[in-house]
Write a protein that holds these residues in place. Structure first.
Motif, PDB file in Angstrom:
ATOM      1  N   PRO A 162       0.915  -1.214  -0.209  1.00 45.44           N
ATOM      2  CA  PRO A 162      -0.015  -0.018  -0.127  1.00 45.44           C
ATOM      3  C   PRO A 162       0.872   1.408  -0.082  1.00 45.44           C
ATOM      4  O   PRO A 162       1.961   1.257   0.630  1.00 45.44           O
ATOM      5  CB  PRO A 162      -0.509  -0.240   1.201  1.00 45.44           C
ATOM      6  N   PRO A 163       0.483   2.179  -0.660  1.00 42.01           N
ATOM      7  CA  PRO A 163       1.228   3.406  -0.960  1.00 42.01           C
ATOM      8  C   PRO A 163       1.391   4.278   0.334  1.00 42.01           C
ATOM      9  O   PRO A 163       0.471   4.246   1.195  1.00 42.01           O
ATOM     10  CB  PRO A 163       0.592   4.373  -1.836  1.00 42.01           C
ATOM     11  N   ASN A 164       2.504   4.793   0.598  1.00 38.78           N
ATOM     12  CA  ASN A 164       2.806   5.736   1.942  1.00 38.78           C
ATOM     13  C   ASN A 164       2.481   6.750   1.725  1.00 38.78           C
ATOM     14  O   ASN A 164       3.065   7.786   1.675  1.00 38.78           O
ATOM     15  CB  ASN A 164       3.961   5.447   2.307  1.00 38.78           C
ATOM     16  N   ILE A 165       1.201   6.969   1.718  1.00 42.11           N
ATOM     17  CA  ILE A 165       0.240   8.318   1.283  1.00 42.11           C
ATOM     18  C   ILE A 165      -0.691   8.503   2.461  1.00 42.11           C
ATOM     19  O   ILE A 165      -1.362   7.762   2.577  1.00 42.11           O
ATOM     20  CB  ILE A 165      -0.445   8.608  -0.102  1.00 42.11           C
ATOM     21  N   THR A 166      -0.472   9.737   3.084  1.00 38.69           N
ATOM     22  CA  THR A 166      -1.658  10.298   4.093  1.00 38.69           C
ATOM     23  C   THR A 166      -2.476  11.144   3.384  1.00 38.69           C
ATOM     24  O   THR A 166      -2.222  12.236   2.978  1.00 38.69           O
ATOM     25  CB  THR A 166      -0.828  10.792   5.125  1.00 38.69           C
ATOM     26  N   PHE A 167      -4.035  10.706   3.471  1.00 29.90           N
ATOM     27  CA  PHE A 167      -4.884  11.531   2.843  1.00 29.90           C
ATOM     28  C   PHE A 167      -6.007  11.766   3.971  1.00 29.90           C
ATOM     29  O   PHE A 167      -6.487  10.921   4.523  1.00 29.90           O
ATOM     30  CB  PHE A 167      -5.360  10.803   1.616  1.00 29.90           C
ATOM     31  N   LYS A 168      -6.109  13.167   4.241  1.00 29.66           N
ATOM     32  CA  LYS A 168      -7.216  13.297   5.418  1.00 29.66           C
ATOM     33  C   LYS A 168      -7.746  14.414   4.952  1.00 29.66           C
ATOM     34  O   LYS A 168      -7.174  15.697   4.714  1.00 29.66           O
ATOM     35  CB  LYS A 168      -6.197  13.615   6.603  1.00 29.66           C
ATOM     36  N   ARG A 169      -9.151  14.291   4.916  1.00 30.72           N
ATOM     37  CA  ARG A 169     -10.165  15.483   4.666  1.00 30.72           C
ATOM     38  C   ARG A 169     -10.107  16.405   5.487  1.00 30.72           C
ATOM     39  O   ARG A 169     -10.164  15.940   6.743  1.00 30.72           O
ATOM     40  CB  ARG A 169     -11.340  14.829   4.138  1.00 30.72           C
ATOM     41  N   VAL A 192      -1.931  16.954  -8.092  1.00 30.06           N
ATOM     42  CA  VAL A 192      -2.831  16.651  -6.925  1.00 30.06           C
ATOM     43  C   VAL A 192      -4.168  17.254  -6.820  1.00 30.06           C
ATOM     44  O   VAL A 192      -5.120  16.690  -6.562  1.00 30.06           O
ATOM     45  CB  VAL A 192      -1.811  16.929  -5.729  1.00 30.06           C
ATOM     46  N   LYS A 193      -4.222  18.725  -6.931  1.00 33.19           N
ATOM     47  CA  LYS A 193      -5.258  19.458  -6.974  1.00 33.19           C
ATOM     48  C   LYS A 193      -6.414  19.127  -8.049  1.00 33.19           C
ATOM     49  O   LYS A 193      -7.495  18.906  -7.814  1.00 33.19           O
ATOM     50  CB  LYS A 193      -4.998  20.709  -7.353  1.00 33.19           C
ATOM     51  N   ALA A 194      -5.622  18.603  -9.541  1.00 32.30           N
ATOM     52  CA  ALA A 194      -6.696  18.030 -10.474  1.00 32.30           C
ATOM     53  C   ALA A 194      -7.378  16.740 -10.089  1.00 32.30           C
ATOM     54  O   ALA A 194      -8.695  16.409 -10.466  1.00 32.30           O
ATOM     55  CB  ALA A 194      -5.832  17.856 -11.662  1.00 32.30           C
ATOM     56  N   VAL A 195      -6.678  15.802  -9.395  1.00 30.19           N
ATOM     57  CA  VAL A 195      -7.316  14.496  -9.046  1.00 30.19           C
ATOM     58  C   VAL A 195      -8.212  14.812  -7.923  1.00 30.19           C
ATOM     59  O   VAL A 195      -9.413  14.301  -8.061  1.00 30.19           O
ATOM     60  CB  VAL A 195      -6.003  13.628  -8.457  1.00 30.19           C
ATOM     61  N   CYS A 196      -7.934  15.466  -7.036  1.00 29.54           N
ATOM     62  CA  CYS A 196      -8.877  15.928  -5.920  1.00 29.54           C
ATOM     63  C   CYS A 196     -10.134  16.657  -6.574  1.00 29.54           C
ATOM     64  O   CYS A 196     -11.344  16.331  -5.800  1.00 29.54           O
ATOM     65  CB  CYS A 196      -8.349  16.755  -4.673  1.00 29.54           C
ATOM     66  N   ALA A 197      -9.993  17.629  -7.335  1.00 30.08           N
ATOM     67  CA  ALA A 197     -11.210  18.248  -7.955  1.00 30.08           C
ATOM     68  C   ALA A 197     -12.174  17.329  -8.505  1.00 30.08           C
ATOM     69  O   ALA A 197     -13.435  17.349  -8.667  1.00 30.08           O
ATOM     70  CB  ALA A 197     -10.662  19.380  -8.797  1.00 30.08           C
ATOM     71  N   GLU A 198     -11.403  16.393  -9.110  1.00 30.08           N
ATOM     72  CA  GLU A 198     -12.213  15.170  -9.952  1.00 30.08           C
ATOM     73  C   GLU A 198     -13.095  14.589  -9.056  1.00 30.08           C
ATOM     74  O   GLU A 198     -14.074  14.180  -9.265  1.00 30.08           O
ATOM     75  CB  GLU A 198     -11.613  14.244 -10.790  1.00 30.08           C
ATOM     76  N   ASN A 203     -10.554  20.590   0.153  1.00 30.84           N
ATOM     77  CA  ASN A 203      -9.916  20.547   1.281  1.00 30.84           C
ATOM     78  C   ASN A 203      -9.161  19.377   2.106  1.00 30.84           C
ATOM     79  O   ASN A 203     -10.038  18.612   2.286  1.00 30.84           O
ATOM     80  CB  ASN A 203     -10.734  21.368   2.511  1.00 30.84           C
ATOM     81  N   ALA A 204      -7.895  19.399   2.111  1.00 31.72           N
ATOM     82  CA  ALA A 204      -7.497  17.915   2.418  1.00 31.72           C
ATOM     83  C   ALA A 204      -6.038  18.340   2.719  1.00 31.72           C
ATOM     84  O   ALA A 204      -5.326  19.002   2.046  1.00 31.72           O
ATOM     85  CB  ALA A 204      -7.632  16.762   1.464  1.00 31.72           C
ATOM     86  N   ASP A 205      -5.479  17.303   3.712  1.00 32.32           N
ATOM     87  CA  ASP A 205      -3.919  17.449   3.691  1.00 32.32           C
ATOM     88  C   ASP A 205      -3.475  16.137   3.152  1.00 32.32           C
ATOM     89  O   ASP A 205      -4.022  15.045   3.422  1.00 32.32           O
ATOM     90  CB  ASP A 205      -3.791  17.217   5.385  1.00 32.32           C
ATOM     91  N   ILE A 206      -2.480  16.330   2.239  1.00 33.19           N
ATOM     92  CA  ILE A 206      -1.817  15.079   1.492  1.00 33.19           C
ATOM     93  C   ILE A 206      -0.381  15.065   1.892  1.00 33.19           C
ATOM     94  O   ILE A 206       0.298  16.253   1.501  1.00 33.19           O
ATOM     95  CB  ILE A 206      -2.351  15.089   0.153  1.00 33.19           C
ATOM     96  N   VAL A 220      -5.348   5.517  -3.168  1.00 29.21           N
ATOM     97  CA  VAL A 220      -5.498   5.821  -2.026  1.00 29.21           C
ATOM     98  C   VAL A 220      -6.919   6.686  -1.687  1.00 29.21           C
ATOM     99  O   VAL A 220      -7.597   6.390  -0.795  1.00 29.21           O
ATOM    100  CB  VAL A 220      -4.317   6.780  -1.568  1.00 29.21           C
ATOM    101  N   ILE A 221      -7.218   7.477  -2.631  1.00 31.38           N
ATOM    102  CA  ILE A 221      -8.444   8.339  -2.537  1.00 31.38           C
ATOM    103  C   ILE A 221      -9.724   7.102  -2.750  1.00 31.38           C
ATOM    104  O   ILE A 221     -10.684   7.166  -2.197  1.00 31.38           O
ATOM    105  CB  ILE A 221      -8.753   9.379  -3.457  1.00 31.38           C
ATOM    106  N   GLU A 222      -9.557   6.360  -3.686  1.00 32.35           N
ATOM    107  CA  GLU A 222     -10.713   5.369  -3.797  1.00 32.35           C
ATOM    108  C   GLU A 222     -10.782   4.323  -2.585  1.00 32.35           C
ATOM    109  O   GLU A 222     -12.083   4.398  -2.213  1.00 32.35           O
ATOM    110  CB  GLU A 222     -10.275   4.601  -5.036  1.00 32.35           C
ATOM    111  N   GLY A 223      -9.803   4.142  -2.119  1.00 33.81           N
ATOM    112  CA  GLY A 223      -9.764   3.384  -0.673  1.00 33.81           C
ATOM    113  C   GLY A 223     -10.432   1.914  -0.980  1.00 33.81           C
ATOM    114  O   GLY A 223     -10.651   1.325   0.219  1.00 33.81           O
TER     115      GLY A 223
END
Length: 397
Positions: A162-169, A192-198, A203-206, A220-223
């Motif tokens: 699993p990617p070591n990516i922290t995604f927190k809304r 990153v902004k383009a993916v989050c906008a989709e 508003n998120a900490d990545i 990671v966003i799909e989960g």
């Protein structure tokens, strides 16, 4: 996407397209909310034992014969395709652990879209701790690419962590993007902004722990992704020459299986040489089945922990308890170890595996083995365990 040149100026556009594509794939895989037919429900097979291994492959590659030889469970095998129409389970006992093996029906191209009961097969594969992708030695690369494509399309990531990516809304503050990678990495703020906008995330900490690309961020966003180790089992190796088999025997991660008419070319073998996670076997002649089981044990990454009742002597004939100095108490139970996954190998995981109420009653534990400096050593619930440790639980009064 294929015609778009990849550079910093187009990274945001490509990220948006990949996120949109992932969303559309998810919508296709989700069962319809109306009345109608089923979606991706797997076969109704109870999970038994300490780990689950699934056989995935095209029809008539030897999955049923392999299950029969390994487990002794009869799974019908014939010279025609689609002999197996449902999931056939079997049990392998190895080093004190019970490993459940599932012979799944053969899949075809388009399985992730529901063709040939493909969703049922792949949904069951998602529940496995290890996937054995059974390949015909005459066409291993063709089958390998197709099967990987079908599994990837269903959210299964093979031999990846699993990617070591922290995604927190968060409620406000916009997109805060940080990375541990120095210099220019694969992802920048625009992508990153383009993916989050989709995904309508504004508003998120990545935070990126390593250098990852857009696909990892989308996962990671799909989960809903599962990360499963896989072994490519090259079956029917008796169809290749002895010289080619000797070369293949020196390759890492290979386990062959087999029959004697056609032969693969040396060029194909050279390409196969560059592929990791392979194991050649011949189910019909029972060639290298022990090597396959040993390889499964390594990929499952299991830890055996022995229990020791209070008041009996340990067994000095067992090599793993040579570390005892002043023995007293009962013999550890070497016949039925508590088997844990290494990621969950702690006193807390040990207690939860035995009974969910034991952790509340835990006062401390005594441990013998390679995970401690003293034997025995008093430890708490967060202590990590190693393979063949011996544990004695002391409850609260």
């Amino acid at each position: 996407m294929a015609r778009t040149q990849k550079n910093k100026a187009t990274s945001g556009h490509l990220g948006m397209l990949k996120a949109k594509l992932a969303k559309l794939r998810r919508e296709l895989l989700e069962p319809s909310k109306g009345g109608g037919g089923g979606g991706g429900d797997g076969f109704d097979v109870n999970k038994v034992g300490d780990a689950r291994v699934g056989f995935v492959g095209f029809p008539s590659v030897g999955k049923s014969t392999l299950l029969t030889k390994l487990t002794g469970t009869f799974s019908e095998a014939a010279s025609y395709e689609f002999t197996t129409l449902t999931c056939v389970p079997g049990i392998v006992r190895y080093r004190g652990a019970k490993i459940q093996m599932l012979d799944l029906p053969g899949i075809i191209e388009g399985a992730k879209d529901g063709k040939g009961r493909g969703r049922q097969v792949i949904s069951t594969a998602r529940t496995c701790n290890l996937i054995l992708i059974v390949l015909d030695c005459l066409k291993p690369l063709t089958h390998k690419k197709l099967i990987e494509h079908e599994l990837e399309g269903f959210g299964i990531r093979l031999n990846k962590k699993p990617p070591n990516i922290t995604f927190k809304r968060k409620d406000k503050g916009g997109i805060a993007f940080t990375s541990a990678v120095q210099g220019s990495g694969k992802l920048d703020l625009d992508a990153v902004k383009a993916v989050c906008a989709e995904y309508k995330v504004h508003n998120a900490d990545i935070h990126l722990g390593e250098d990852y690309d857009v696909d990892d961020l989308v996962d990671v966003i799909e989960g809903s992704r599962v990360y499963v180790p896989a072994i490519y089992v090259v079956n029917k190796i008796d169809q290749i020459t002895l010289e080619e088999l000797e070369v293949m025997d020196k390759l890492p991660h290979y386990c062959p299986e087999g029959n004697t008419t056609n032969q693969i070319t040396l060029e194909e073998l050279e390409v196969m040489d560059k592929l990791p996670h392979y194991c050649p076997v011949c189910a019909y002649h029972e060639w290298n089945l022990d090597g396959l089981v040993e390889m499964c044990w390594e990929y499952l990454d299991l830890v055996r922990v022995y229990t020791k009742p209070k008041g009996k002597l340990p067994d000095f004939n067992e090599p793993m308890v040579r570390v005892y100095t002043k023995p007293k108490g009962k013999l550890p139970d070497f016949n039925e170890p508590v088997v844990l996954h290494r990621a969950n190998a702690s006193i807390e995981g040990f207690c939860n595996k035995i009974h969910k109420t034991m952790l509340k009653q835990l006062k401390y534990a005594h441990v013998w083995g390679s995970s401690v400096k003293h034997r025995p050593q008093k430890v708490g619930k967060d202590h990590g365990l190693q393979d063949e440790d011996i544990v004695q639980i002391v409850k609260k009064i």
